[in-house]
Enzyme design. Structure first.
Site, mmCIF file in Angstrom:
data_model
loop_
_atom_site.group_PDB
_atom_site.id
_atom_site.type_symbol
_atom_site.label_atom_id
_atom_site.label_comp_id
_atom_site.label_asym_id
_atom_site.label_seq_id
_atom_site.Cartn_x
_atom_site.Cartn_y
_atom_site.Cartn_z
ATOM 1 N N MET A 4 -14.462 -7.708 -4.914
ATOM 2 C CA MET A 4 -14.649 -7.731 -3.460
ATOM 3 C C MET A 4 -13.320 -7.454 -2.759
ATOM 4 O O MET A 4 -12.270 -7.893 -3.216
ATOM 5 C CB MET A 4 -15.250 -9.047 -2.981
ATOM 6 C CG MET A 4 -14.392 -10.261 -3.173
ATOM 7 S SD MET A 4 -15.226 -11.765 -2.621
ATOM 8 C CE MET A 4 -15.389 -11.451 -0.878
ATOM 9 N N TYR A 30 -10.091 0.683 -4.514
ATOM 10 C CA TYR A 30 -9.309 0.487 -5.748
ATOM 11 C C TYR A 30 -10.232 0.467 -6.971
ATOM 12 O O TYR A 30 -9.938 1.083 -8.000
ATOM 13 C CB TYR A 30 -8.545 -0.825 -5.606
ATOM 14 C CG TYR A 30 -7.544 -1.150 -6.687
ATOM 15 C CD1 TYR A 30 -6.229 -0.708 -6.607
ATOM 16 C CD2 TYR A 30 -7.899 -1.953 -7.775
ATOM 17 C CE1 TYR A 30 -5.303 -1.044 -7.585
ATOM 18 C CE2 TYR A 30 -6.975 -2.296 -8.755
ATOM 19 C CZ TYR A 30 -5.674 -1.836 -8.651
ATOM 20 O OH TYR A 30 -4.755 -2.176 -9.616
ATOM 21 N N ASP A 73 -6.367 -3.503 0.277
ATOM 22 C CA ASP A 73 -7.560 -4.346 0.197
ATOM 23 C C ASP A 73 -8.132 -4.674 1.576
ATOM 24 O O ASP A 73 -7.412 -5.101 2.484
ATOM 25 C CB ASP A 73 -7.228 -5.670 -0.507
ATOM 26 C CG ASP A 73 -6.873 -5.511 -1.979
ATOM 27 O OD1 ASP A 73 -6.902 -4.379 -2.488
ATOM 28 O OD2 ASP A 73 -6.587 -6.544 -2.618
ATOM 29 N N GLY A 115 0.368 2.869 -8.680
ATOM 30 C CA GLY A 115 -0.868 2.497 -7.998
ATOM 31 C C GLY A 115 -0.576 1.655 -6.772
ATOM 32 O O GLY A 115 0.469 1.007 -6.684
ATOM 33 N N ILE A 116 -1.506 1.713 -5.825
ATOM 34 C CA ILE A 116 -1.372 0.910 -4.609
ATOM 35 C C ILE A 116 -2.687 0.191 -4.343
ATOM 36 O O ILE A 116 -3.734 0.586 -4.870
ATOM 37 C CB ILE A 116 -1.014 1.778 -3.382
ATOM 38 C CG1 ILE A 116 -2.085 2.861 -3.133
ATOM 39 C CG2 ILE A 116 0.377 2.409 -3.556
ATOM 40 C CD1 ILE A 116 -1.931 3.576 -1.798
ATOM 41 N N THR A 117 -2.605 -0.848 -3.531
ATOM 42 C CA THR A 117 -3.830 -1.477 -3.016
ATOM 43 C C THR A 117 -3.821 -1.375 -1.493
ATOM 44 O O THR A 117 -2.750 -1.390 -0.864
ATOM 45 C CB THR A 117 -3.910 -2.971 -3.392
ATOM 46 O OG1 THR A 117 -2.703 -3.612 -2.983
ATOM 47 C CG2 THR A 117 -4.120 -3.175 -4.878
#
Ligand code: CAA
Length: 241
Positions: free
Chosen positions: A142, A147, A88, A84-86
Site C-alpha cells: 500500500m 514502485y 510513496d 531506485g527511488i520511492t
C-alpha cells in the site's frame, strides 16, 4: 574475480555496500550516482572506487556514461541495476509525475543500462546482470502502486533477458530485498515502520545493506554460472517466494 563491474545507485545504501563488496572480491568497480555529490565524493574518498555521474532514467546519458566507463576501465562484465527511488502515496492521491518518476528510474533504467552493454557481453560470451527488485514487487505494498509495478516489471524483464542470453554465457538474475536499514526505508514514517512493518519480519529486524551485497557478489561470480532468471528473496522471512 578481476572483472569490470558497474553498480547504479552505487554510492549509497545497498548500492554502496555492493560496490565495496565487489571491490573486495577483486573487481574494478564504477559506481554510478545521479545527484548527491557530497555522498559520492565521500564514498570515493573512503573507498577509492571510481564514481560516475548520470541519470539512469535518461537513455542517452546511460549510453554516453557507459561508453565513458568502458573507455576508462574496460568492457563492462558485471552490471548491477540498483538505482531506485520511492514516491510513496496512496494511488487515489498520486499524480502522473510520481508515477512516471518511479517507472522511469526503477524500470525504464533497465532498458537504458542493459541495452548498451548486452551486445558486448554476447560477443565476449560472458556477462552477469543483477537487478535489485524488491519484496514489494513480489507482494505489492500500500502506498506504492508505482514502485510495486516497477519492481514487478523488473522480475519479468529479468526472466526474459535471461532466456535470450543463457546460451551466450550471460546470466540475468534478480534480488528481492525486504526492508533494509537504508535511507529509503528509514524515510517511512517511524510509527508505520515500528507498528506495521518490523513486526511482520520473522527475524525481527531490518536487514543490513551488506547482507544484500553478499547476494550480489555471489550472483555476479563465475561460480554462479548455472543460476539465471532466478529471484533471490532476502527479506528475513517476510515473504517466502
Ligand atoms: N503496512 C500496513 N499498514 C500501513 C502501511 C504499511 N506499510 N503504511 C501505512 N499503513 C497504515 C497506517 O498505519 C494507517 O493506519 P491507521 O490509520 O490504522 O494508523 C493507514 O495505513 C494510513 O496511513 P497514513 O496515515 O500514513 O496515511 P498517508 O496517506 O499519510 O500515507 C502511506 C500512506 C503513503 C502508505 C504512508 O503510510 C507510507 O509511506 N507508508 C509506508 C509505505 C511503505 O511501506 N513504503 C516502503 C518504502 S521502503 C522501500 O520501498 C524499499 C523496499 O524495497 C522494501
Amino acid at each position: 574475480m578481476s572483472r569490470i563491474a558497474v553498480v547504479t545507485g552505487g554510492t549509497r545504501g545497498i548500492g554502496a555496500a555492493s560496490s565495496k563488496a565487489l571491490k573486495e572480491a577483486g573487481c574494478t568497480v564504477a559506481a554510478v550516482y545521479a545527484c548527491n555529490e557530497e555522498a559520492a565524493a565521500k564514498f570515493n574518498d573512503e573507498t577509492g572506487i571510481a564514481v560516475f555521474k548520470w541519470d539512469v532514467s535518461d537513455t542517452g546519458a546511460c549510453a554516453d556514461g557507459l561508453a565513458k566507463v568502458e573507455s576508462d576501465l574496460g568492457p563492462v562484465e558485471i552490471l548491477v541495476n540498483n538505482a531506485g527511488i520511492t514516491r510513496d502515496t496512496m494511488f487515489h492521491r498520486m499524480d502522473v509525475e510520481k508515477w512516471r518518476a518511479v517507472i522511469d528510474t526503477n524500470l525504464n533504467s533497465l532498458f537504458n543500462m542493459c541495452r548498451p552493454v548486452i551486445e558486448g557481453m554476447r560477443e565476449r560470451g560472458f556477462g552477469r546482470i543483477v537487478n535489485i527488485s524488491s519484496i514489494n514487487g513480489q507482494k505489492g505494498q500500500m502506498g506504492q502502486t508505482n514502485y510495486s509495478a516497477a519492481k514487478a516489471g523488473e522480475l519479468g524483464f529479468t526472466k526474459a533477458l535471461a532466456q535470450e542470453n543463457a546460451f551466450k554465457g550471460i546470466t540475468v538474475n534478480a534480488i528481492c530485498p525486504g526492508y533494509i536499514g537504508t535511507e529509503m526505508v528509514l524515510a517511512v514514517p517511524e510509527k508505520v515502520l515500528n507498528e506495521k512493518i518490523i513486526p511482520l519480519i520473522p527475524v525481527g529486524r531490518l536487514g543490513e545493506p551488506e547482507e544484500i551485497a553478499r547476494c550480489v557478489v555471489f550472483l555476479a561470480s563465475d561460480d554462479a554460472g548455472f543460476i539465471t532468471g532466478s529471484t533471490l528473496s532476502a527479506n528475513g522471512g517476510q515473504v517466502m517466494d
